[in-house]
Design a protein around this motif. Structure first.
Motif, PDB file in Angstrom:
ATOM      1  N   LYS A 222       0.817  -1.215   0.000  1.00 35.99           N
ATOM      2  CA  LYS A 222       0.000   0.000   0.000  1.00 35.99           C
ATOM      3  C   LYS A 222       0.849   1.262   0.000  1.00 35.99           C
ATOM      4  O   LYS A 222       0.559   2.232  -0.710  1.00 35.99           O
ATOM      5  CB  LYS A 222      -0.919  -0.027   1.218  1.00 35.99           C
ATOM      6  N   TYR A 223       1.912   1.251   0.813  1.00 37.27           N
ATOM      7  CA  TYR A 223       2.678   2.482   1.018  1.00 37.27           C
ATOM      8  C   TYR A 223       4.071   2.457   0.399  1.00 37.27           C
ATOM      9  O   TYR A 223       4.762   3.472   0.399  1.00 37.27           O
ATOM     10  CB  TYR A 223       2.810   2.774   2.518  1.00 37.27           C
ATOM     11  N   GLY A 224       4.495   1.300  -0.126  1.00 38.12           N
ATOM     12  CA  GLY A 224       5.830   1.197  -0.705  1.00 38.12           C
ATOM     13  C   GLY A 224       5.823   1.347  -2.212  1.00 38.12           C
ATOM     14  O   GLY A 224       4.813   1.696  -2.832  1.00 38.12           O
TER      15      GLY A 224
ATOM     16  N   HIS B  71      13.248 -13.811  14.018  1.00 42.22           N
ATOM     17  CA  HIS B  71      13.063 -12.422  13.598  1.00 42.22           C
ATOM     18  C   HIS B  71      12.560 -12.384  12.157  1.00 42.22           C
ATOM     19  O   HIS B  71      13.217 -12.908  11.251  1.00 42.22           O
ATOM     20  CB  HIS B  71      14.379 -11.649  13.705  1.00 42.22           C
ATOM     21  N   ILE B  72      11.410 -11.747  11.959  1.00 41.84           N
ATOM     22  CA  ILE B  72      10.823 -11.587  10.622  1.00 41.84           C
ATOM     23  C   ILE B  72      10.823 -10.100  10.295  1.00 41.84           C
ATOM     24  O   ILE B  72      10.197  -9.302  11.014  1.00 41.84           O
ATOM     25  CB  ILE B  72       9.379 -12.114  10.577  1.00 41.84           C
ATOM     26  N   SER B  73      11.507  -9.709   9.224  1.00 40.50           N
ATOM     27  CA  SER B  73      11.573  -8.292   8.850  1.00 40.50           C
ATOM     28  C   SER B  73      10.998  -8.078   7.457  1.00 40.50           C
ATOM     29  O   SER B  73      11.243  -8.874   6.547  1.00 40.50           O
ATOM     30  CB  SER B  73      13.018  -7.787   8.883  1.00 40.50           C
ATOM     31  N   VAL B  74      10.232  -7.004   7.307  1.00 37.88           N
ATOM     32  CA  VAL B  74       9.666  -6.608   6.017  1.00 37.88           C
ATOM     33  C   VAL B  74      10.071  -5.157   5.780  1.00 37.88           C
ATOM     34  O   VAL B  74       9.809  -4.287   6.612  1.00 37.88           O
ATOM     35  CB  VAL B  74       8.128  -6.738   5.999  1.00 37.88           C
ATOM     36  N   SER B  75      10.728  -4.896   4.635  1.00 43.74           N
ATOM     37  CA  SER B  75      11.241  -3.557   4.335  1.00 43.74           C
ATOM     38  C   SER B  75      10.698  -3.063   3.004  1.00 43.74           C
ATOM     39  O   SER B  75      10.622  -3.831   2.033  1.00 43.74           O
ATOM     40  CB  SER B  75      12.778  -3.565   4.280  1.00 43.74           C
ATOM     41  N   ASN B  76      10.331  -1.790   2.958  1.00 42.99           N
ATOM     42  CA  ASN B  76       9.881  -1.176   1.709  1.00 42.99           C
ATOM     43  C   ASN B  76      10.422   0.246   1.602  1.00 42.99           C
ATOM     44  O   ASN B  76      10.650   0.915   2.625  1.00 42.99           O
ATOM     45  CB  ASN B  76       8.357  -1.161   1.613  1.00 42.99           C
ATOM     46  N   PRO B  77      10.651   0.736   0.379  1.00 38.28           N
ATOM     47  CA  PRO B  77      11.153   2.105   0.202  1.00 38.28           C
ATOM     48  C   PRO B  77      10.124   3.123   0.677  1.00 38.28           C
ATOM     49  O   PRO B  77       8.917   2.932   0.510  1.00 38.28           O
ATOM     50  CB  PRO B  77      11.374   2.219  -1.308  1.00 38.28           C
ATOM     51  N   VAL B  78      10.620   4.212   1.280  1.00 35.70           N
ATOM     52  CA  VAL B  78       9.740   5.308   1.691  1.00 35.70           C
ATOM     53  C   VAL B  78      10.410   6.627   1.323  1.00 35.70           C
ATOM     54  O   VAL B  78      11.627   6.757   1.388  1.00 35.70           O
ATOM     55  CB  VAL B  78       9.451   5.280   3.213  1.00 35.70           C
ATOM     56  N   SER B  79       9.592   7.584   0.933  1.00 36.86           N
ATOM     57  CA  SER B  79      10.127   8.905   0.602  1.00 36.86           C
ATOM     58  C   SER B  79      10.201   9.798   1.830  1.00 36.86           C
ATOM     59  O   SER B  79      11.021  10.706   1.901  1.00 36.86           O
ATOM     60  CB  SER B  79       9.258   9.569  -0.469  1.00 36.86           C
TER      61      SER B  79
ATOM     62  N   ALA C 190      -4.092   6.435  -0.176  1.00 35.07           N
ATOM     63  CA  ALA C 190      -3.538   5.101   0.067  1.00 35.07           C
ATOM     64  C   ALA C 190      -4.588   4.125   0.562  1.00 35.07           C
ATOM     65  O   ALA C 190      -4.431   2.925   0.443  1.00 35.07           O
ATOM     66  CB  ALA C 190      -2.387   5.190   1.072  1.00 35.07           C
ATOM     67  N   GLY C 191      -5.685   4.646   1.129  1.00 31.83           N
ATOM     68  CA  GLY C 191      -6.713   3.761   1.650  1.00 31.83           C
ATOM     69  C   GLY C 191      -6.313   3.209   2.997  1.00 31.83           C
ATOM     70  O   GLY C 191      -5.249   3.447   3.522  1.00 31.83           O
TER      71      GLY C 191
END
Length: 293
Positions: free
Chosen positions: A203-205, A220-228, A250-251
């Protein structure tokens, strides 16, 4: 001798009467202060006696009452805003559903039906979130802890969301080790947590969504996405109804990460977020299962 006794007793009576009058006056002062709605804390003359101890306890109760009222006002404000947001979130796609179905009815267009179906699914997702939220807030969720292969679960959930990745032109990255990594968790809750993290990233990446899975003394579970936006408040991200932006583009109702936090904590785990190098990373930590040994 008798006269001396009388004099001593008279003096004692006078002292007691004076103390009684002073105590009565101080109690009257405390009573008036309690009746004064504009008064904050109670004050009393003199110190070191039982009345002062009582006043201190009363002041502590007043302070706790003020704090509780402040929190209630904050929650009421947040609830009003949330209701307004939720109304918008549900009304907008429902309006679209009706509009596209009317177009489809008049023009027999498959595309309009598909769009209407997508909007209806979004409404269904929101309703499910709100139901889940009500269960959490009523303390109605009890975990069923078991051995869960997180590596296998991640692979399945990433594949299940592949159409959504393609729709947003996002490439998921996850190195499947082909080795099980077992966590001590509730399978349904953990599935919901990972689904919410994936949904949040989509939604936000943009461009990519990175998944990492490691195990040492915990999983450990990690989720990464680009952000401005590098100024995201990672402490508030898991608050109920929190949105980094008031934009409606974005909803979402701002409860996905809150649900994640509640589920993870119920499973005796932890969840945190950090921003660095243009990436937002959310990490879930769970207890490791003996099957890893």
């Amino acid at each position: 001798m008798e006269i001396l006794v009388i004099i001593v007793l008279s003096a004692a009576v006078c002292v007691l009467a004076a103390k009684l009058f002073s105590l009565k006056s101080r109690i009257g002062s405390v009573s008036k202060q309690l009746d004064d709605k504009d008064n904050t804390l109670i004050t009393t003359r003199l110190s070191g006696d039982e009345l002062e101890a009582v006043v201190k306890k009363i002041n502590l109760m007043i302070e706790n009452d003020h704090k509780a009222k402040v929190e209630i006002r904050k929650e009421q404000t947040a609830l009003k805003q949330a209701i307004a947001d939720i109304s918008h979130d549900i009304r907008t796609p429902l309006t679209a559903v009706v509009g596209y179905l009317q177009l489809a009815e008049n023009e027999d267009q498959q595309r309009n039906i598909s769009i209407a179906l997508e909007r209806a699914r979004y409404c269904s997702s929101l309703v499910n979130d709100f139901f889940e939220l009500s269960v959490i807030d009523s303390k109605g969720c009890e975990p069923v802890m078991e051995c869960v292969d997180v590596n296998d679960m991640l692979c399945e959930l990433i594949l299940a969301d592949f159409p959504n990745f393609e729709a947003k032109s996002i490439t998921p990255h996850f190195e499947d080790s082909d080795k099980p990594v077992y966590a001590h968790a509730d399978r349904k809750m953990l599935t919901r947590v990972i689904q919410n993290l994936i949904s949040n990233g989509i939604k936000y990446g943009s461009d990519r969504l990175d998944f990492t899975l490691t195990a040492d003394e915990a999983v450990h579970i990690s989720v990464s996405n680009p952000v401005s936006d590098q100024t995201i408040d990672t402490e508030k991200m898991f608050d109920k109804f929190y949105r980094a932006s008031r934009s409606r583009t974005a909803g979402g109702a701002g409860i996905g990460l809150y649900i994640c936090k509640q589920f993870v904590e119920v499973m005796d785990g932890g969840i945190s977020a950090s921003v660095g190098d243009g990436m937002l990373t959310i990490t879930v930590t769970l207890g490791i299962d003996d099957m890893n040994v």
